[in-house]
Design a protein around this motif. Structure first.
Motif, mmCIF file in Angstrom:
data_model
loop_
_atom_site.group_PDB
_atom_site.id
_atom_site.type_symbol
_atom_site.label_atom_id
_atom_site.label_comp_id
_atom_site.label_asym_id
_atom_site.label_seq_id
_atom_site.Cartn_x
_atom_site.Cartn_y
_atom_site.Cartn_z
ATOM 1 N N PHE A 79 7.703 5.854 -1.703
ATOM 2 C CA PHE A 79 7.317 5.925 -3.054
ATOM 3 C C PHE A 79 6.420 7.080 -3.486
ATOM 4 N N ARG A 80 6.535 8.308 -2.946
ATOM 5 C CA ARG A 80 5.945 9.600 -3.444
ATOM 6 C C ARG A 80 4.252 9.405 -3.024
ATOM 7 N N ALA A 81 4.130 8.307 -1.985
ATOM 8 C CA ALA A 81 2.509 8.255 -1.533
ATOM 9 C C ALA A 81 2.397 9.390 -0.529
ATOM 10 N N LYS A 82 1.648 10.427 -0.501
ATOM 11 C CA LYS A 82 1.491 11.200 0.425
ATOM 12 C C LYS A 82 0.848 10.572 1.449
ATOM 13 N N GLY A 83 1.380 10.833 2.784
ATOM 14 C CA GLY A 83 0.926 10.256 4.129
ATOM 15 C C GLY A 83 1.262 9.191 4.524
ATOM 16 N N LEU A 84 2.026 8.350 3.542
ATOM 17 C CA LEU A 84 2.607 6.892 4.001
ATOM 18 C C LEU A 84 4.342 7.172 3.963
ATOM 19 N N ARG A 85 4.535 6.523 5.054
ATOM 20 C CA ARG A 85 5.904 6.691 5.278
ATOM 21 C C ARG A 85 6.396 5.233 5.568
ATOM 22 N N TRP A 86 7.638 4.903 5.224
ATOM 23 C CA TRP A 86 8.294 3.720 5.727
ATOM 24 C C TRP A 86 9.387 3.925 6.879
ATOM 25 N N TYR A 87 9.517 3.214 7.818
ATOM 26 C CA TYR A 87 10.481 3.648 8.771
ATOM 27 C C TYR A 87 11.370 2.292 9.285
ATOM 28 N N THR A 88 12.460 2.421 9.943
ATOM 29 C CA THR A 88 13.396 1.554 10.358
ATOM 30 C C THR A 88 14.120 2.198 11.428
ATOM 31 N N GLY A 89 14.602 1.276 12.425
ATOM 32 C CA GLY A 89 15.190 1.808 13.723
ATOM 33 C C GLY A 89 15.592 0.721 14.521
ATOM 34 N N ILE A 90 16.056 1.116 15.752
ATOM 35 C CA ILE A 90 16.317 0.225 16.904
ATOM 36 C C ILE A 90 16.023 0.832 18.095
ATOM 37 N N GLY A 91 15.836 -0.073 19.281
ATOM 38 C CA GLY A 91 15.699 0.552 20.457
ATOM 39 C C GLY A 91 15.779 -0.453 21.610
ATOM 40 N N PRO A 92 15.916 -0.226 22.783
ATOM 41 C CA PRO A 92 15.865 -1.298 23.965
ATOM 42 C C PRO A 92 14.341 -1.724 24.280
ATOM 43 N N SER A 93 14.112 -2.846 24.978
ATOM 44 C CA SER A 93 12.870 -3.101 25.417
ATOM 45 C C SER A 93 13.110 -4.066 26.910
ATOM 46 N N ILE A 94 12.323 -3.600 27.728
ATOM 47 C CA ILE A 94 12.338 -4.469 29.204
ATOM 48 C C ILE A 94 11.097 -5.263 29.354
ATOM 49 N N HIS A 108 13.529 -2.893 14.139
ATOM 50 C CA HIS A 108 12.064 -2.550 13.679
ATOM 51 C C HIS A 108 12.038 -1.914 12.271
ATOM 52 N N ALA A 109 11.132 -2.406 11.475
ATOM 53 C CA ALA A 109 11.053 -1.834 10.027
ATOM 54 C C ALA A 109 9.465 -1.771 9.875
ATOM 55 N N GLY A 110 8.806 -0.737 9.389
ATOM 56 C CA GLY A 110 7.330 -0.749 9.210
ATOM 57 C C GLY A 110 6.847 0.513 8.614
ATOM 58 N N LEU A 111 5.461 0.711 8.534
ATOM 59 C CA LEU A 111 4.926 1.777 7.795
ATOM 60 C C LEU A 111 3.953 2.462 8.749
ATOM 61 N N ASP A 112 3.944 3.936 8.372
ATOM 62 C CA ASP A 112 3.249 5.071 9.179
ATOM 63 C C ASP A 112 2.213 5.513 8.219
ATOM 64 N N LEU A 113 1.193 5.772 8.843
ATOM 65 C CA LEU A 113 0.029 6.285 7.801
ATOM 66 C C LEU A 113 -0.835 7.237 8.412
#
Length: 152
Positions: A79-94, A108-113
């Motif tokens: 939402f135009r907040a400089k430095g704050l990003r949302w993200y989503t994706g997928i991957g494996p774990s063991i 997964h879905a989250g925020l990156d600052l």
């Protein structure tokens, strides 16, 4: 309960930290993976293949268990907040255990600052685990947290 309180306080404090800059192409540091009854702590890292496509890895340790996770994420400005990003994706774990290994798929879905003038990157995400092996259960209440040093 302590984990939930920590997560809520962190999530509520993010809007006040939005004066930030996202000019970095990678980060390395501490990664934490919180399960219902396990907390994996270890090294984490992320790399921007492009502005929106990111690879992330985590090697975590818990007593008598090791977690290896590799995630792909799609990042976008929040939402135009400089430095704050949302993200989503997928991957494996063991999860490597004595005798049994648990394989899981981790959407997964989250925020990156990334704050301006501070060489640190903070990320927080919801990482449910979908068990692919006969051992292990699905885990909906799983979260990831990272504090990393930005590489410009």
């Amino acid at each position: 309960m302590k984990k939930l309180l920590f997560i809520c306080i962190f999530a509520l404090s993010l809007p006040s930290l939005t004066k930030a800059q996202t000019n970095y192409y990678g980060a390395v540091g501490l990664g934490i993976d919180l399960y219902d009854n396990l907390t994996f702590v270890g090294a984490g890292g992320k790399y921007f293949f492009s502005e929106k496509h990111v690879g992330q890895a985590h090697l975590g340790f818990e007593s008598d268990a090791t977690l290896i996770t590799a995630l792909y994420s799609y990042h976008k400005e929040f939402f135009r907040a400089k430095g704050l990003r949302w993200y989503t994706g997928i991957g494996p774990s063991i999860i490597l255990l004595d005798g049994d290994n648990i394989f899981a798929l981790r959407p997964h879905a989250g925020l990156d600052l990334k704050m301006d003038g501070v060489p640190l990157v903070f990320n927080f995400d919801w990482r449910p685990a979908v068990a692919l092996s006969e051992t292990g259960d699905n885990e909906v209440g799983s979260f990831g947290f990272g504090i990393m040093f930005a590489i410009n």
